[in-house]
Scaffold this motif. Structure first.
Motif: not given
Length: 570
Positions: A412-437
């Motif tokens: 869709x070529x645009x940024x959008x906010x997470x629909x759940x409205x509560x997801x925050x920044x992960x602290x570790x690399x594994x958290x970022x990978x899980x969020x990408x998945x």
């Protein structure tokens, strides 16, 4: 003797009271005699055979005493009015007054008022020569003295001009020699606003200068006693307050009532000649400042005076609060001084010649005027982050602690906010990978992509809107790397092939122990030859990785806190 006895009996018979009537007073007041009435006819009493015995006659009363004189009335004291001192004479006559034990008084013929001697110690002279000497202090042309009149004053003071007393004393006229009328005009009274710019000096006192704008005299703020002896020195002093003074001339004799001693202490009265500061046309016109001079941060230096800096927020020059005097400033010292007020300064350059009327001496005392060069504090420009085109690039996510995570979908070529409205920044690399998945299930690696600015950041519940520049993380999809211990054990064991950089420490690298056992112990070893500040860029970090792990291609940061960062040597 017989004659005397008959007189007593006659008087007794005359004053004997009548028994048939109530007892009346034996006498009437002489001044008011009772009215005489005709006696009633006397009837013959009935015959009595045996009359009752009469009681004994009372003793005769003494003759009435003469009226007592009124007691003398004591004279009442007549209340005299309280003596009120006559108002002092307003004659325009030069005179003085003396009272042994009190400070002398002198009469000012300009204000027509009596004043106490400012020195607080002058006493009554003993002879006429002493009176003449004292008169000459206030009226230099005095030749002799003579009695003038008895005057009452309330301004008598004790030694040191303390307390106040009332007394009537003889005033002494200071007879002055007759002086031919001068063709010069009469000096202007001090109470009338005078537009002439001038200064005045009194020996032993702080000089004063007249400000025509405020129509009043001001004492020099440095509190230094000056007594110039030449016109050149007076002209130099005039330039402190009136910079374009070209010459000086005597103006008039004036009386001031707020002379100060050293340090601007006390209040005294005295007369002296004022000097006019004649303003000439400046040889050079005042330098024209650029139109944007009110927004340029700059500083000024004058050797022997406190430096000044321009406050851009208040748009005015300020003296350095520390009150220190700088002698000479090199270019490097000027940059360091600029950084005190403008931390992003990296160089200085001349701006313009400016005239400042608020230069200060050491301790921020006094006020001086001078024209000096101002130096602009050139500030380093902040790096501008230019985000790439948001319509291009891989699938990626962004995190900002306290805000809802952002997702970029390439379709869709645009940024959008997470629909759940509560997801925050992960602290570790594994958290970022899980969020990408969560959005891109094919993701096998989350790695840094670039810094980007977006304006779709939301608060919890996807409320509000904010703009910020943050790192984006690429959600890379691809085949899963082998995890066997034989090929690349460092992927299975996080402690392998890593370097650690700590603030103020030596660089450290990981060392494997018990190589024969697959469950080896992770151990750090310091590299004594390399400090953290020597590996601040990517090229040096890659070189450090190859030093300990020769087959390394590049160093990738995998963990970081406030003081320590850990880099994987891939």
């Amino acid at each position: 003797m017989i004659r005397y006895c008959w007189c007593i009996l006659f008087l007794a018979a005359c004053y004997m009271p009548d028994s048939s009537s109530p007892r009346q007073p034996s006498y009437q007041p002489v001044s008011h005699p009772a009215p005489v009435t005709q006696p009633a006819p006397v009837t013959q009493p009935a015959p009595v055979t045996q009359p009752a015995p009469l009681p004994p006659e009372p003793a005769p009363l003494p003759p009435p005493a003469p009226p007592m004189p009124a007691p003398p009335v004591a004279p009442q004291p007549v209340l005299q009015p309280t003596p009120v001192a006559a108002p002092p004479l307003r004659d325009k006559v030069a005179r003085v007054m003396f009272w042994p034990g009190k400070v002398n008084q002198y009469f000012d013929i300009h204000t027509l008022s009596w004043y106490t001697d400012p020195d607080g110690v002058s006493g009554a002279p003993r002879d006429s020569a002493g009176r003449v000497r004292y008169c000459k202090r206030w009226y230099p042309r005095t030749t002799s003295t003579r009695r003038y009149a008895q005057e009452s004053l309330y301004t008598w003071r004790e030694k040191g001009n303390r307390n106040a007393h009332f007394a009537s004393r003889w005033s002494w006229e200071c007879v002055q020699r007759v002086q031919a009328p001068s063709p010069a005009p009469t000096p202007m009274p001090i109470s009338v606003p005078d537009p002439v710019e001038r200064v005045i000096f009194l020996p032993g006192h702080v000089p004063q200068h007249y400000n025509p704008r405020h129509h009043r005299w001001f004492s020099d703020r440095d509190g230094v006693v000056r007594a110039p002896t030449s016109r050149k020195q007076i002209k130099r002093y005039c330039k402190r307050f009136f910079p374009y003074t070209s010459s000086v001339k005597r103006h008039a004799r004036e009386t001031l009532y707020r002379w100060r001693k050293r340090g601007n202490t006390g209040t005294f009265v005295g007369s002296a000649d004022s000097w006019q500061c004649i303003q000439g046309t400046p040889t050079r016109p005042a330098p024209a400042l650029p139109a944007n001079h009110r927004s340029i941060p700059r500083v000024m230096f004058w050797q022997g005076k406190v430096p000044k800096y321009f406050d851009v927020r208040l748009r005015s020059w300020r003296s350095d609060p520390d009150g220190r005097v700088r002698r000479s400033m090199t270019n490097r010292q000027k940059i360091a001084y600029c950084k005190r007020f403008y931390p992003r300064t990296n160089t200085v350059r001349k701006f313009a010649k400016e005239t400042n009327h608020r230069w200060r001496a050491a301790g921020n005392r006094g006020r001086f005027t001078n024209t000096k060069w101002s130096w602009e504090c050139v500030r380093a420009a902040r790096p501008v982050v230019r985000p790439p085109a948001q319509a291009n690039g891989p699938n990626r996510v962004m995190f900002w602690p306290g805000k809802v995570n952002q997702v970029f979908d390439r379709r869709v070529r645009k940024w959008r906010s997470d629909p759940d409205g509560v997801s925050g920044a992960p602290n570790r690399q594994s958290g970022r990978l899980a969020y990408c998945k969560k959005f891109f299930p094919q993701t096998t690696l989350a790695r840094r992509y670039r810094q980007e600015r977006i304006a779709t950041w939301r608060e919890r519940g996807n409320r509000g809107a904010h703009s910020a520049v943050r790192w984006s993380w690429e959600c890379k999809a691809g085949p899963v790397r082998p995890t066997g211990p034989t090929t690349q054990p460092h992927y299975r064991h996080p402690g392998a092939r890593q370097i650690q950089l700590g603030f103020g420490l030596y660089a450290r690298y990981s060392q494997r122990k018990n190589l024969r056992n697959s469950n080896f112990t992770h151990q750090w070893k310091a590299d004594q030859g390399v400090r953290w500040r020597d590996v601040t860029n990517a090229q040096r970090r890659n070189r450090l990785c190859r030093r300990h792990f020769p087959r390394t291609n590049r160093a990738v940061m995998i963990r970081r806190n406030n003081q320590v960062s850990v880099w994987q040597c891939n």
